[in-house]
Design a protein around this motif. Structure first.
Motif, mmCIF file in Angstrom:
data_model
loop_
_atom_site.group_PDB
_atom_site.id
_atom_site.type_symbol
_atom_site.label_atom_id
_atom_site.label_comp_id
_atom_site.label_asym_id
_atom_site.label_seq_id
_atom_site.Cartn_x
_atom_site.Cartn_y
_atom_site.Cartn_z
ATOM 1 N N ASN A 105 0.680 -1.206 -0.200
ATOM 2 C CA ASN A 105 0.134 0.401 0.097
ATOM 3 C C ASN A 105 1.092 1.182 -0.059
ATOM 4 O OD1 ASN A 105 0.913 0.602 2.695
ATOM 5 N ND2 ASN A 105 -0.630 -0.909 3.768
ATOM 6 N N VAL A 106 0.149 2.125 0.146
ATOM 7 C CA VAL A 106 1.123 3.550 -0.124
ATOM 8 C C VAL A 106 1.981 3.862 1.041
ATOM 9 C CG1 VAL A 106 1.086 6.504 -0.263
ATOM 10 C CG2 VAL A 106 -0.718 4.570 -1.977
ATOM 11 N N SER A 107 1.395 3.947 1.744
ATOM 12 C CA SER A 107 2.083 4.418 3.565
ATOM 13 C C SER A 107 3.561 3.491 3.455
ATOM 14 C CB SER A 107 1.644 3.776 4.627
ATOM 15 O OG SER A 107 0.987 2.494 4.739
ATOM 16 N N GLN A 108 3.152 1.372 3.081
ATOM 17 C CA GLN A 108 4.236 0.627 3.241
ATOM 18 C C GLN A 108 4.994 0.733 1.717
ATOM 19 O OE1 GLN A 108 1.626 -2.332 2.292
ATOM 20 N NE2 GLN A 108 2.069 -3.096 4.764
ATOM 21 N N ILE A 109 5.175 1.760 0.714
ATOM 22 C CA ILE A 109 5.796 1.337 -0.549
ATOM 23 C C ILE A 109 6.597 2.967 0.087
ATOM 24 C CG2 ILE A 109 5.950 2.673 -2.791
ATOM 25 C CD1 ILE A 109 3.396 1.735 -3.599
ATOM 26 N N ALA A 166 1.674 19.989 3.667
ATOM 27 C CA ALA A 166 0.533 20.566 3.845
ATOM 28 C C ALA A 166 -0.630 19.044 3.931
ATOM 29 C CB ALA A 166 0.215 21.535 2.963
ATOM 30 N N PRO A 167 -1.034 18.259 4.896
ATOM 31 C CA PRO A 167 -1.971 17.064 4.369
ATOM 32 C C PRO A 167 -3.332 17.226 3.881
ATOM 33 C CG PRO A 167 -1.607 17.567 6.911
ATOM 34 C CD PRO A 167 -0.201 18.147 6.383
ATOM 35 N N VAL A 168 -3.215 18.134 2.483
ATOM 36 C CA VAL A 168 -5.160 18.763 2.893
ATOM 37 C C VAL A 168 -5.707 17.954 1.379
ATOM 38 C CG1 VAL A 168 -4.290 21.085 3.441
ATOM 39 C CG2 VAL A 168 -3.888 20.055 0.974
ATOM 40 N N VAL A 169 -4.551 16.872 1.461
ATOM 41 C CA VAL A 169 -5.552 16.125 -0.513
ATOM 42 C C VAL A 169 -5.097 14.641 0.250
ATOM 43 C CG1 VAL A 169 -5.169 15.634 -2.857
ATOM 44 C CG2 VAL A 169 -5.358 17.694 -1.992
ATOM 45 N N ARG A 170 -6.234 13.537 0.197
ATOM 46 C CA ARG A 170 -5.743 12.227 0.144
ATOM 47 C C ARG A 170 -4.816 11.831 -1.333
ATOM 48 N NH1 ARG A 170 -8.938 9.505 3.511
ATOM 49 N NH2 ARG A 170 -10.419 10.218 4.796
ATOM 50 N N TYR A 171 -4.393 10.887 -1.252
ATOM 51 C CA TYR A 171 -3.700 10.148 -2.457
ATOM 52 C C TYR A 171 -3.529 9.123 -3.011
ATOM 53 C CZ TYR A 171 0.446 10.468 0.387
ATOM 54 O OH TYR A 171 1.317 9.862 1.718
ATOM 55 N N THR A 172 -3.652 8.798 -4.158
ATOM 56 C CA THR A 172 -3.656 6.939 -4.039
ATOM 57 C C THR A 172 -2.217 6.371 -4.725
ATOM 58 O OG1 THR A 172 -4.849 6.594 -6.278
ATOM 59 C CG2 THR A 172 -5.623 6.490 -3.903
ATOM 60 N N ASN A 190 1.470 2.414 -9.630
ATOM 61 C CA ASN A 190 0.601 3.874 -8.200
ATOM 62 C C ASN A 190 1.839 3.895 -8.001
ATOM 63 O OD1 ASN A 190 2.187 0.898 -7.241
ATOM 64 N ND2 ASN A 190 1.157 0.338 -5.791
ATOM 65 N N VAL A 191 2.959 3.728 -8.038
ATOM 66 C CA VAL A 191 4.126 4.643 -8.266
ATOM 67 C C VAL A 191 4.952 5.235 -8.705
ATOM 68 C CG1 VAL A 191 6.751 4.676 -7.369
ATOM 69 C CG2 VAL A 191 5.049 2.927 -6.491
ATOM 70 N N ASP A 235 17.744 21.945 -0.943
ATOM 71 C CA ASP A 235 17.023 21.859 1.256
ATOM 72 C C ASP A 235 16.331 20.548 0.797
ATOM 73 O OD1 ASP A 235 15.471 23.465 2.899
ATOM 74 O OD2 ASP A 235 14.317 23.694 1.854
ATOM 75 N N ILE A 236 16.847 19.691 0.997
ATOM 76 C CA ILE A 236 15.848 18.149 1.040
ATOM 77 C C ILE A 236 16.059 18.372 2.296
ATOM 78 C CG2 ILE A 236 18.020 16.757 1.085
ATOM 79 C CD1 ILE A 236 16.220 14.359 -0.618
ATOM 80 N N ARG A 237 14.258 17.744 3.247
ATOM 81 C CA ARG A 237 14.382 17.519 4.444
ATOM 82 C C ARG A 237 14.002 16.250 5.110
ATOM 83 N NH1 ARG A 237 11.187 23.434 5.028
ATOM 84 N NH2 ARG A 237 12.900 24.818 3.737
ATOM 85 N N GLU A 238 14.075 15.678 5.678
ATOM 86 C CA GLU A 238 13.454 14.618 6.312
ATOM 87 C C GLU A 238 11.792 15.209 7.292
ATOM 88 O OE1 GLU A 238 14.962 12.022 10.460
ATOM 89 O OE2 GLU A 238 16.286 12.070 8.512
ATOM 90 N N LYS A 239 11.703 13.890 6.980
ATOM 91 C CA LYS A 239 10.028 14.076 7.258
ATOM 92 C C LYS A 239 9.304 12.856 7.604
ATOM 93 C CE LYS A 239 9.424 19.035 7.415
ATOM 94 N NZ LYS A 239 8.559 19.601 7.848
ATOM 95 N N ASP A 240 9.155 12.562 8.865
ATOM 96 C CA ASP A 240 8.605 11.367 9.130
ATOM 97 C C ASP A 240 9.662 10.061 9.340
ATOM 98 O OD1 ASP A 240 5.563 12.369 9.964
ATOM 99 O OD2 ASP A 240 5.528 12.328 7.334
#
Length: 341
Positions: free
Chosen positions: A222-226, A253-259, A287-288, A301-306
């Motif tokens: 799934n998306v999060s696993q990928i 800015a998590p304002v949109v769902r995505y697949t 899906n990728v 300016d690459i950043r680390e998030k989560d």
């Protein structure tokens, strides 16, 4: 300029005589780049043509603000090889008209109104916007990305050239262009961005006109696993890459769902990365989506998030603007939340 077949006086007469109410025009050269005169209708109205060699907003602002007209009833008109939309907007704000050798004009005072816009720039060498913003200008791209990483920072030109790894002359050219457009200012403490939004609007128009290489792929996860697995492969193998598009936007800015997962990956690492991440290239049902980077400016300016690498807010903004619809919605949210903060 070979294309300037008419004098400013001739050009203005030709345009203004399109208005039936105008009976006559009188013009004579004044001091420096001023041409003074009157327009006769029911009464006489003082006018002044201000002739500039370039129609950058900064040149216009200097000509109007730095040289106020003693006669406040005198209507002033900027004349230049080309007046861009941003310069035209500034003229409107300053209450002056404009006229260019490319055919654009706007004159508005008393009962007079004349507008003729939309003509292309016949003097492209006067407008460096594409050479500054085009994707192939990797050095200027890195300069702009560094400036936009934190618009509250004032940069010494030498320090910025060292940080980016380019010549002082290159940084100076970018700085001068941004100042000419009134998008940046040079002070005693250095240079800083003053209108990041206008820069990104202009820049994105150029970026979106250029093609990028993409690879469509599929994973059973799934998306999060990928996203997690791909990020681990990047870090473990020291590959240049990061979450992008909707995947990157969700971290800012998590304002949109995505697949679909979106990522940038360096061209030299692309297929090794796909193999190690368990991604299979497909013609449909992807899906990728991998964006292939042929230079390193997209990784500024690459950043680390989560715990995962994410390309900069500026790059994610460009990615999302390409996707239109919900992509543009998320891009606007990132602009306000991360770039203009």
């Amino acid at each position: 300029m070979k294309q300037m077949m008419q004098t400013p006086e001739q050009l203005f007469r030709e345009k203004i005589h399109m208005i039936p109410a105008v009976k006559s025009i009188s013009l004579k050269k004044g001091a420096e780049n001023r041409i003074n005169g009157t327009i006769e209708m029911q009464g006489k109205h003082a006018i002044q043509l201000i002739v500039l060699d370039q129609g950058y907003p900064k040149r216009i602002e200097n000509a109007i603000v730095s040289h106020p007209e003693k006669d406040t009833s005198c209507y002033r008109v900027i004349v230049a090889p080309y007046i861009s939309p941003s310069s035209a907007e500034l003229c409107k704000k300053l209450g002056v008209g404009y006229l260019d050798y490319s055919g654009n004009c706007m004159v508005s005072f008393d009962t007079i109104y004349l507008s003729d816009i939309g003509h292309p720039n016949l003097f492209p060498k006067e407008d460096n916007v594409k050479s500054i913003f085009r994707a192939s200008s990797a050095v200027t791209s890195k300069i702009l990305r560094e400036l936009l990483a934190d618009i509250s920072v004032r940069w010494r030109i030498q320090n910025l050239s060292i940080k980016v790894g380019c010549s002082i002359g290159m940084v100076s050219r970018v700085k001068e262009y941004l100042c000419d457009q009134l998008w940046g200012e040079m002070g005693r403490d250095g240079f800083m961005i003053t209108d990041a939004e206008s820069i990104l609007r202009e820049w994105s128009a150029v970026v979106l006109s250029e093609d990028i290489q993409m690879v469509s792929a599929y994973s059973l996860d799934n998306v999060s696993q990928i996203e997690k697995k791909c990020s681990e492969v990047l870090v473990e193998n020291n590959y240049k890459g990061g979450l992008a598009g909707f995947s990157g936007g969700a971290r800012y800015a998590p304002v949109v769902r995505y697949t679909k997962v979106h990522m940038w990956i360096a061209a030299k690492n692309a297929y090794d990365f796909m193999e190690k991440a368990g991604l299979k290239e497909v013609d449909s049902g992807a899906n990728v989506i991998l964006f292939i980077a042929n230079n390193d400016d997209v990784f500024v300016d690459i950043r680390e998030k989560d715990g995962m690498p994410v390309v900069s807010p500026v790059q994610v903004y460009f990615d999302l603007m390409r996707m239109q619809g919900r992509g543009e919605e998320m891009a606007e949210a990132i602009l306000k939340k991360e770039i203009l903060k």
